[in-house]
Design an enzyme around this catalytic site. Structure first.
Site, PDB file in Angstrom:
ATOM      1  N   PHE A 375       0.797  -1.225   0.000  1.00  0.00           N
ATOM      2  CA  PHE A 375       0.000   0.000   0.000  1.00  0.00           C
ATOM      3  C   PHE A 375       0.831   1.278   0.000  1.00  0.00           C
ATOM      4  CE2 PHE A 375      -2.167  -3.167   2.894  1.00  0.00           C
ATOM      5  CZ  PHE A 375      -2.814  -3.813   1.854  1.00  0.00           C
ATOM      6  N   CYS A 376       1.990   1.255  -0.631  1.00  0.00           N
ATOM      7  CA  CYS A 376       2.884   2.422  -0.659  1.00  0.00           C
ATOM      8  C   CYS A 376       3.141   2.952   0.747  1.00  0.00           C
ATOM      9  CB  CYS A 376       2.323   3.520  -1.559  1.00  0.00           C
ATOM     10  SG  CYS A 376       2.315   3.080  -3.303  1.00  0.00           S
TER      11      CYS A 376
END
Length: 458
Positions: A375-376
């Site tokens: 998710f970055c």
């Protein structure tokens, strides 16, 4: 910051109409089903109201600020009125600037480029990469993940107390985690920053679509968010807040629109006088439709009644969390614990499942779109999963085959446009996949887990 708990008749608050709500998708097991878009944390579907507003404006399309024609003047008014609408939505102070950008990432990189010389930056390792990484030219102190809101404030206070007290400093903090959905103590962090002579920027990418944001009330110096998470189309964002650092910095982009006067010098060079308004950092022809779409989304959320939308979303959050809690094999990720207030963003892992495999099965067999990976926010997810936050990670599926464990997670996220049925289908699908397994075979292809179209059904 806390979620409003005022008594609200939830029966009068229905999901807001969004584009794509009638889209059907094929299932590998046969037939079609209405697509359940449960990846709002990545990009929320655009509100129909926003799309209709943009379509109504489109015939009057014109370049802004410098055109003498009627359409140019109309577009200029629409662009600047959009700026005023966003300022009102965010509770901006009288002297704050609203700069239109491409995204939260663009907004924070713009601010990073405007930092005074020798600025110290303090950022928690729990941040999304958009707010973790832009500060390359500053002196950065990365703070360990706190396990309570109070610990977050204490950690920041200790770090600020040890800093050089004479130089400029900036704290960057998220409002709501893009991994756990948990709300951060923004007001308390802002008070700590200001007590130690630092400024603070709020990454509201996940907060603004789910919860009212008021710059003056929170006493933050800047707010950044993205249109595509606030039910507007892709390609627009906002940086709003104090004008002085932005006014004194070199333009983010050099070009027309940012310049007030340009003249040749006798020596052959060029002298430039830059704007001191928001235009200083909006060089080139601006994204008028993007700005207008954000303003339209802001109006739509306010007119629908943000408190009612928050209350309805909290009911959906409670339903998802209760459903997942009833499945022993599911572990929900959290920094602050079960009682922490949160928005409609929930990440989890399933015992015995590779996260990419599980997400692929949700899509292929139930028509449910979620996200899997890191998710970055690689350091945060590694920490939550018991790995080393310094370990090198990669977004997307790892090399692990379906069924093999990996240090990735699954994220379900939802908001103002999510029907109850999508939440109910998701919880039922998780229960069935855990208890009965996938109905189809899957394989890894180009780093993603996908249905094996050549395999026989289980």
């Amino acid at each position: 910051m806390s979620v409003p708990t005022a008594a609200i008749d939830e029966s009068v608050c229905s999901p807001l109409p969004v584009l794509g709500e009638d889209v059907t998708v094929p299932l590998v097991t046969g037939g079609e089903v209405a697509y359940a878009a449960l990846d709002y944390a990545a990009s929320a579907p655009a509100l129909r109201r926003v799309w209709d507003d943009v379509a109504a404006y489109a015939p009057y399309y014109g370049s802004v600020h410098r055109g003498a024609g009627y359409l140019s003047q109309l577009s200029t008014d629409l662009f600047e009125n959009s700026r005023a609408t966003v300022a009102e939505f965010l509770g901006c102070r009288a002297d704050d600037q609203v700069v239109f950008t491409r995204s939260t990432t663009d907004s924070l990189n713009l601010l990073a480029a405007a930092l005074p010389a020798d600025c110290q930056v303090f950022v928690f390792e729990t941040e999304h990469h958009a707010s973790l990484l832009p500060w390359r030219d500053a002196r950065v102190t990365y703070l360990n993940a706190p396990r309570t809101p109070a610990q977050a404030v204490e950690t920041l206070e200790r770090a600020l107390a040890a800093r050089d007290p004479y130089g400029p400093a900036l704290v960057c903090v998220t409002g709501a985690s893009n991994v756990t959905g948990e709300l951060w103590p923004v007001g308390e962090l802002a008070a700590a920053a200001h007590a130690h002579g630092a400024r603070i920027v709020l990454d509201a990418a996940q907060l603004a679509p789910h919860h009212p944001v008021d710059i003056a009330e929170l006493d933050v110096d800047w707010v950044a968010f993205s249109g595509h998470k606030l039910y507007a189309p892709f390609g627009s964002g906002v940086l709003a807040g104090r004008a002085d650092w932005l006014r004194e910095a070199e333009p983010y982009l050099a070009g027309g629109g940012a310049s007030r006067k340009v003249a040749r010098r006798p020596d052959g060079g060029v002298d430039v006088e830059w704007h001191t308004t928001a235009a200083r950092h909006e060089a080139g022809s601006p994204n008028v439709i993007g700005a207008y779409s954000i303003a339209s989304a802001c109006k739509a959320l306010k007119e629908a009644g943000f408190d009612a939308l928050v209350a309805r979303e909290q009911r959906l959050v409670a339903g998802v969390r209760a459903g997942l809690a009833a499945i022993p094999q599911v572990k929900v990720l959290s920094l602050f614990g079960d009682d922490a207030p949160r928005v409609g963003v929930i990440s989890f892992v399933v015992e015995g499942w590779n996260s990419s495999h599980f997400a692929a099965a949700l899509s292929a067999e139930y028509g449910i779109g979620v996200r899997d990976g890191l998710f970055c926010a690689h350091p945060l997810v590694r920490t939550l999963l018991g790995g080393d936050p310094q370990e090198v990670g990669e977004c997307g599926a790892p090399e692990a085959e379906p069924g093999e464990r990996s240090l990735n997670a699954i994220r379900v996220s939802f908001g103002a446009g999510t029907p109850d049925e999508h939440i109910e289908r998701f919880v039922r699908a998780v229960q069935e996949l855990v208890s009965e397994g996938a109905q189809w075979k899957y394989r890894t292809e180009d780093g993603r887990c996908v249905p094996d179209r050549g395999a026989a059904q289980h």
